[in-house]
Structures are given as structure tokens and as C-alpha cells.
Design a protein around this motif. Structure first.
Motif, short mmCIF file in Angstrom:
data_model
loop_
_atom_site.label_atom_id
_atom_site.label_comp_id
_atom_site.label_asym_id
_atom_site.label_seq_id
_atom_site.Cartn_x
_atom_site.Cartn_y
_atom_site.Cartn_z
N UNK A 65 -13.28 5.51 5.69
CA UNK A 65 -13.00 4.60 4.58
C UNK A 65 -13.59 5.21 3.32
N UNK A 66 -12.76 5.37 2.26
CA UNK A 66 -13.22 5.96 1.02
C UNK A 66 -12.82 5.12 -0.18
N UNK A 67 -13.46 5.41 -1.32
CA UNK A 67 -13.21 4.60 -2.52
C UNK A 67 -13.29 5.48 -3.76
N UNK A 90 -9.12 4.07 0.17
CA UNK A 90 -8.37 4.94 1.07
C UNK A 90 -8.85 4.73 2.51
N UNK A 91 -7.91 4.50 3.41
CA UNK A 91 -8.19 4.49 4.84
C UNK A 91 -7.54 5.73 5.45
N UNK A 92 -8.34 6.54 6.11
CA UNK A 92 -7.86 7.80 6.70
C UNK A 92 -8.07 7.73 8.20
N UNK A 100 0.83 -1.21 0.00
CA UNK A 100 0.00 0.00 0.00
C UNK A 100 0.86 1.26 0.00
N UNK A 101 0.27 2.34 -0.44
CA UNK A 101 0.91 3.65 -0.37
C UNK A 101 0.49 4.28 0.95
N UNK A 102 1.46 4.70 1.73
CA UNK A 102 1.16 5.23 3.06
C UNK A 102 1.85 6.57 3.25
N UNK A 103 1.13 7.55 3.80
CA UNK A 103 1.75 8.83 4.10
C UNK A 103 1.01 9.49 5.27
N UNK A 104 1.69 10.44 5.89
CA UNK A 104 1.12 11.14 7.04
C UNK A 104 1.51 12.61 6.96
N UNK A 105 0.56 13.49 7.16
CA UNK A 105 0.81 14.92 7.19
C UNK A 105 -0.27 15.59 8.02
N UNK A 106 0.13 16.58 8.78
CA UNK A 106 -0.80 17.34 9.63
C UNK A 106 -1.53 16.45 10.63
N UNK A 107 -0.90 15.34 11.01
CA UNK A 107 -1.53 14.44 11.97
C UNK A 107 -2.52 13.46 11.35
N UNK A 108 -2.67 13.50 10.02
CA UNK A 108 -3.61 12.63 9.32
C UNK A 108 -2.84 11.51 8.63
N UNK A 109 -3.14 10.26 8.97
CA UNK A 109 -2.53 9.10 8.32
C UNK A 109 -3.44 8.65 7.18
N UNK A 110 -2.83 8.35 6.03
CA UNK A 110 -3.58 7.85 4.88
C UNK A 110 -2.90 6.59 4.36
N UNK A 111 -3.70 5.55 4.12
CA UNK A 111 -3.19 4.32 3.53
C UNK A 111 -4.06 4.03 2.30
N UNK A 112 -3.41 3.86 1.14
CA UNK A 112 -4.14 3.63 -0.11
C UNK A 112 -3.71 2.31 -0.71
N UNK A 113 -4.68 1.57 -1.25
CA UNK A 113 -4.37 0.27 -1.84
C UNK A 113 -5.43 -0.08 -2.86
#
Length: 739
Positions: free
Chosen positions: A662-664, A672-674, A479-492
Motif C-alpha cells: 500500500x503506497x501514497x 496505490x495498491x500493488x 479507480x485506475x487499474x492496470x497489470x504488467x509483468x504479473x504486477x497488478x496496480x490499482x490507483x484511486x
């Protein structure tokens, strides 16, 4: 290899001078080689004409794609669209933009192919001319009439760039382009052989450069060195030209580029077009070059060195590596400086001349940069580690640039030999230090510095979506994972869903901290970490809202696994996310009964391209009778935001409260999991996250239990930690697994 011993190419001659028969045979062989080279030059000319036609067609296609993209962008930015219309127009704009990018790439490739074909035609013409001159020399030495007169010698080059101005992208006349390709700017050197090379004629090719090296070497160095002749195997060379390097023991030096290699195999790995044709000791080479070219004395020295006739007459013409040539052109242009326009009274013409100089500077810089980057990619791609690094750079869209040493100190990384720019991860290298080791180091730095974060603008959203898609395409199992401004995002993409069931309760928690009574159930994060240790890549978040109880906890909304309700009750007023046989679905009410995995009781964020929030909102011009809350009724087609009280309640809790969404994105198939940890700063409101997801292109999204219930576990690492009591009482979670 000691002394003057050398491996010889072909079979040696057996007499002190060439026999008359041998000399006549050489002359005939030279004529045949010249004819083959002349025919190859004609074929290269025809190929160049075809490449010019293809480049012109690609340019016209690019212009059309640019116009289509501009129209689509205008439609996408038109005000007053419904979310569904806006989604469709954005999709159309993205597709048009992709088509424009593809057409630009095709046009660039076609233009590059045109330039390569024209340069190849010029080189082939020069080689043919050299071979024809060699045939004349061989014939004259035998008292025969030269097979080629002056008109035919000149004709082979004058025909090489026939009608080039007709379809050239530059506004250059055919004479200017001919000058550029055939000698008045940077013409390829004439081919020469050991028999004909004149080291003092001022015409530089690789044999001349090697001869200069031999002339300057000490007797001791000569005694342990040899010149290695290499045949060029590339299509179109027809075996007529090649290259010369110097070997000292195992080490190989290319005197043209002044670059050393640990062995000839290492050199050929970097230059796979070459094969070894033969060698001559450096001591013999010095004696050969000390005699007049084409003279009986030169022929006698060649025979004394016991070289085969093939090696004696082998043509070589490689002046230098394309990279060096490109930088030499750039350096010469910069050294010359801008033209003096002070005496030109016409201000417009002065500016046009300055602009032309600047455009040429930029073009030469780009050509030199491309030549170095191409070489670096070839070197880096020679190892599995380098191949992986290149694939990652390409997947992340990272640009690699090489800057000349004079300009480099003006850039952010002036104290280093290379740096990766924070944010986009683009790499810049100092020209003098541009090697594969530095690029590999900065490729690693780039991966650490390239910043991904939720978009603030629609343009940011397009870039993030493209970056995520490229990375997933490069490695679908990660998965693609990143974090900014306290928000974690995981995309797959194409993840396998499953339910994480937790049987704990508040009874298991004592003393205000994470202490467990004997026999107590493990916490939710313990269960999630255990699940995450399984093979593959796992991402786990908490889901269901739940009614807190001392012994066991009841989720709000149904939890379904493999078509069976395993927890919760019907909650028709709330929303769900459901993984079904026909894909990921979102909607209002209870989840589909046949879902593989589903969670109800959620808060709507985006449903079927419609954002949810505080109050119904409509397109400009909609009647004031349209309801501000509840069902929009007849005004549904004008709706741009749907009111939802649960959304309002979560949003009002502010930026620092925990969240799980959870988004799509249907277009890319990306889930996307946020997640935001409770109390994390600066954080974002639910509405701010919703707006970012809309810009990202997400079609559907729901929010699950937040506050101090918010949890995110990646494999066995807790990224977002819930509160102590909630960790013991969270009833269910979602696990998305990649193989």
C-alpha cells in the motif's frame, strides 16, 4: 417535395418586373449593407491587431517558463541529494514542467487566436469589398453614381493586415503576409448574390459551386431539387454572408464538400452557425444562372421565380469548409514538390531551402490534421456515447492524427482505415476514412491497447503519474487499474477505508483442496467478493502478517477500527498504515490509537520519502564512519536508504513470490495498491517495486503479508488469488471504496 415546388424565402414580388421604387430601395439597401460590412471589417482589423499583441506577450511568457523549467530540471537531476531533497527538487521540476506546458498551451491558443483574427479580418475585408461592389452594381443599374470609388474599394483590403510583420511569429514581411491573406495564396472568395453571381468568371464560392451542380444536373434531378440559402449567425458576419446547399427531398448535399446529410436539421447540427433564409427551385436557379449577371434579363428571371428582394440580393461567400481548404493547401504543396536547388552553389543556402520546404510541409500537414480532427470531435461530440469517448481520450492523453492516403501505407495500420498504437494508445486515421464511426471504434481499441505499467525511469514515472491523475480526474468514482509483468496496480483518490474481518481457520480446510466441512466459515475471498458486490467500486487486499494456528489466527501488529483495537498485539519495531481524521499516515510503531482504520506489523518500503532496503546508504562524500545499519544518528540528513531486516528478508524471496503493498503520493492524493500473485512470472522483487514507486512519486509505502497470502479482489472479481489454506486463514483485509 415534387416538381418544381419550393418553399420561398420572404414574400414574393407581385409584378413581372421590379418597379423603379423597388429598384431604388434595393440600391439603398445594398449601400447600407456595404457600409455595415465596411465597419465590420474595420472592427475585425482592430481585433486582429489586439490578438497579435496578446500572442506576442504569450510567446514571451512561454520563453520564460521554458527557461525556468530547464533550470528546475537541472536541479532535480543534480547528484548527491538526500531523498527529501530529491523529492523537493523533483516536485519543483514537475511544477515547472506543468507551468511550461500551461504557458505553451496559452501561447498556442494565443497564436491560434491571432491567426483566426487575421484570417477573419481578411475575410471581413473581402466581404466588405464584395458588398461595396454589389452596391456599385445596384446604383449603376439605376443610373446613379457608384457610392465607392476604386481607391476605397482597394483600401478596405489593404488596411486589413496593417503592420502584421511587427509581431508575427514567422519572419514574413507584411507584403508576404498580406499576399497570403488577401489573394496571392489562398484568398477568400468574393461574395456574390443571385443577381451578381457569374458562374463562368473562374472565381469560386459556394454559390458558384451550387450553380455548377445545377448546370450539370439532369432535368429529372432538377425537378426534385432546390437550393437552400443559409444565413451565417456568427459574430462579425453581420448577416452579410452565408452558404448554399442543395436539398433533394429530405436529403441535403453540400456541393462544396460533396458531403450528404439525412436532413437539413442534421446539416445545421453539424454547422450550427447557419439558419435557413429561403429557397429557390433548381429549375428556376438554372434559368437564373443562364442569364448575364446584373442584367435586366437576370432581374426578370429573379422576379419570375417570385423570390423576395432580400433573397435576390443576399450575399454568400463561403468557398469551402476549412478542412477542405487545409487539405487542398497541403496537397498543392506536396504536388509541387521540393524546390530544385541543384544550381545553387552555396551548400548552406541549399540546406536552408530544403529545411524551409520541409518545415512548410509539416506546418500544412498539422493544419490539415487539426481541421479534420476538429471536425471529427464536433461530430463525435453530438452524441452522449461520443462525448464519453472524447472525455476518455482526453483523460488518457491520447493523440488523434489523420494521415493523407499516400503516407498511410507506410504506417503500422496500413491494412486498415484506422488503428490505435499499442502502448500509448494514440490513434491514427486514414484521411479518406476519417469519420466519427471510425474514430469511435478506434477510441474503444485505444482504451484496450494503451499500456500502463510501473515505471523504469524517472521520466516514465512522471508520465504514469500524469496519466493516472488525468484518468482519476476524468472519473473520480472509478479507480485506475492496470497489470504488467504479473504486477497488478490499482490507483484511486479519496477512497473510504474499512476493515474486512475474516473468522476462518485451518480447521475449515480439509483434503488439500478447497472443500469445506458443514458449517465451516467462508474463505477470505468469499468474504471479499461479498463485500465487493456492495454499491460503488471496491478494492480489497489482505493485510496483516499472522501466526498460523489450527483454531483461529493471530495477526502481527495491531488492527484498529474506529479507534478500537480489534485484533493483534503491539509491535513497536514494525510499521503501520493508518487512515486518520487528518489523512493517511505511515510510520514505525503501533498505529495512532484514534485511527479510523489502521494495520500495524508491516514492512517499510518508503517512509517519509526515504526508501528502505539492504543497508544504510548515504550521499556521496559522507564520512565512512556513518553506520551501515541501524540508526544513522548524526548522518540522518545524508541518508538515501535506510536498512531494514524485514525488507531484506522479503526482498531475498525473489521475483515470483506474492506481494501486497500500500503506497501514497501526497502531492496528488493518490493511494496505490500493488499486488502480485504468488508464483506469477516474470514478477518483480520488492526492491524493484520500491524503486518504481519512488520514480512514480510515492512518498510512503509499506508491504503486508505476501507469498501465497497475497490477495486482490476488485468488486466481486478475484484478481490475485491466495493459496487454498491461506484463503481459509487470512484474518484481516483492507477495503477501499469509491461511491
Amino acid at each position: 417535395m415534387g416538381g418544381t415546388t419550393a418553399i420561398r424565402g420572404g414574400s414574393p414580388t407581385t409584378s413581372s418586373g421590379a418597379s423603379g421604387a423597388d429598384a431604388a430601395r434595393r440600391a439603398e439597401e445594398a449601400r447600407r449593407r456595404a457600409e455595415a460590412a465596411r465597419k465590420a471589417a474595420e472592427a475585425a482589423r482592430r481585433a486582429a491587431e489586439e490578438a497579435r499583441r496578446a500572442a506576442e506577450a504569450a510567446r514571451r511568457a512561454q520563453q520564460k517558463a521554458q527557461a525556468d523549467a530547464a533550470k528546475a530540471k537541472t536541479r532535480a537531476e543534480a547528484p548527491g541529494q538526500t531523498p527529501k531533497e530529491a523529492k523537493a527538487s523533483r516536485k519543483e521540476a514537475v511544477e515547472a514542467q506543468r507551468a511550461e506546458k500551461l504557458s505553451a498551451q496559452r501561447a498556442a491558443r494565443a497564436e491560434e487566436a491571432r491567426q483566426d483574427a487575421e484570417e477573419k479580418a481578411a475575410r471581413s475585408a473581402q466581404r466588405a469589398q464584395g458588398a461595396m461592389q454589389e452596391a456599385n452594381t445596384q446604383a449603376t443599374a439605376q443610373g446613379l453614381a457608384p457610392p465607392y470609388d476604386e481607391q476605397r474599394l482597394k483600401g478596405v483590403t489593404s488596411n486589413a493586415v496593417r503592420d502584421t510583420s511587427a509581431s508575427s511569429f514567422e519572419a514574413a514581411s507584411s507584403t508576404e503576409l498580406r499576399d497570403k491573406l488577401l489573394g496571392n495564396v489562398s484568398a477568400p472568395p468574393e461574395a456574390s448574390s443571385l443577381l451578381t453571381e457569374d458562374a463562368k468568371d473562374g472565381k469560386v464560392n459556394c454559390l458558384d459551386t451550387a450553380a455548377d451542380w445545377v448546370d450539370k444536373a439532369s432535368p429529372e434531378l432538377l425537378g426534385r431539387s432546390e437550393m437552400v440559402f443559409l444565413k451565417d449567425q456568427r459574430t462579425g458576419t453581420e448577416g452579410q454572408t452565408g452558404h448554399v446547399v442543395v436539398r433533394q427531398g429530405e436529403q441535403v448535399l453540400d456541393p462544396t464538400t460533396n458531403k450528404s446529410y439525412e436532413s437539413l436539421d442534421a446539416y445545421k447540427k453539424a454547422q450550427p452557425q447557419y439558419t435557413e433564409a429561403g429557397t429557390v427551385s433548381a429549375t428556376d436557379a438554372k434559368r437564373i444562372f443562364d442569364t448575364p449577371p446584373g442584367s435586366p434579363e437576370r432581374a426578370a428571371e429573379l422576379d419570375r421565380a417570385k423570390l423576395s428582394p432580400e433573397l435576390q440580393s443576399m450575399m454568400v461567400a463561403d468557398a469551402s469548409a476549412p478542412e477542405k481548404e487545409a487539405w487542398d493547401r497541403y496537397d498543392a504543396h506536396v504536388k509541387k514538390g521540393p524546390p530544385d536547388v541543384t544550381d545553387i552553389p552555396n551548400g548552406g543556402l541549399r540546406q536552408e531551402i530544403r529545411d524551409g520546404y520541409n518545415a512548410t510541409t509539416q506546418r500544412l500537414k498539422e493544419e490539415a490534421n487539426k481541421a479534420t480532427v476538429d471536425r471529427l470531435r464536433q461530430e463525435l461530440g453530438a452524441t452522449p456515447e461520443g462525448q464519453k469517448a472524447l472525455a476518455d481520450l482526453d483523460a488518457r492523453g491520447v493523440e488523434v492524427k489523420v494521415v493523407d492516403d499516400a503516407s498511410y501505407p507506410e504506417l503500422p495500420g496500413e491494412k486498415t482505415d484506422g488503428y490505435a498504437l499499442p502502448g500509448n494508445g494514440d490513434i491514427t486515421l486514414r484521411r479518406s476514412a476519417a469519420n466519427s464511426d471510425v474514430l469511435l471504434r478506434e477510441a474503444r481499441n485505444s482504451a484496450r491497447t494503451q499500456e500502463l505499467k510501473l515505471p523504469a525511469t524517472a521520466e516514465d514515472g512522471k508520465r504514469l503519474s500524469a496519466a493516472v491523475t488525468e484518468r482519476i480526474d476524468a472519473n473520480p468514482r472509478q479507480p485506475v487499474e492496470f497489470e504488467a509483468d504479473g504486477i497488478h496496480v490499482v490507483a484511486m483518490r479519496n477512497a473510504t477505508p474499512s476493515v474486512v474481518e475474516h473468522g476462518g481457520s485451518a480447521f475449515d480446510f480439509l483434503g488439500g483442496g478447497r472443500m469445506h466441512v458443514p458449517g465451516a466459515s467462508p474463505s477470505f475471498t468469499d468474504v471479499a467478493q461479498s463485500e465487493g458486490r456492495q454499491p460503488g467500486s471496491d478494492t480489497i487486499v489482505n493485510t496483516s502478517f499472522y501466526d498460523f494456528a489450527l483454531f483461529g489466527d493471530s495477526p502481527v501488529g495491531q488492527v484498529i477500527e474506529n479507534g478500537k483495537v480489534i485484533g493483534g498485539e503491539s509491535s513497536p519495531d514494525r510499521f503501520y498504515a493508518a487512515w486518520t481524521s487528518s489523512g493517511l499516515k505511515f510510520g514505525q510503531g503501533d498505529p495512532p490509537a484514534d485511527s479510523k482504520v489502521a494495520f500495524g506489523g508491516a514492512v517499510p518500503v518508503i517512509i517519509n520519502n526515504t526508501p528502505y532496503g539492504d543497508g544504510n546508504q548515504y550521499k556521496p562524500g559522507t564520512s565512512s564512519a556513518a553506520p551501515l545499519t541501524g540508526d544513522p544518528g548524526a548522518y540522518a540528513s545524508d541518508l538515501t536508504q535506510r536498512n531494514n531486516e524485514s525488507f531484506k528478508a522479503q526482498d531475498k524471496r525473489g521475483t515470483e513470490v506474492g506481494k501486497v503493498i500500500v503506497g501514497y503520493d501526497r502531492d496528488t492524493g493518490t493511494t496505490y495498491l500493488v499486488a502480485q500473485e504468488d508464483g506469477k512470472k516474470p514478477g518483480k522483487t520488492l526492491a524493484e517495486i520500491r524503486d518504481s514507486l519512488v520514480k512514480l512519486g510515492v512518498d510512503d509505502a509499506v508491504s503486508f503479508d505476501g507469498s501465497d497470502s497475497a490477495t486482490l479482489v476488485r468488486d466481486d472479481q478475484v484478481k490475485v488469488d491466495p493459496g487454498a489454506i491461506k484463503d481459509q486463514t487470512i484474518p484481516f483485509g483492507l477495503k477501499l471504496s469509491l461511491p
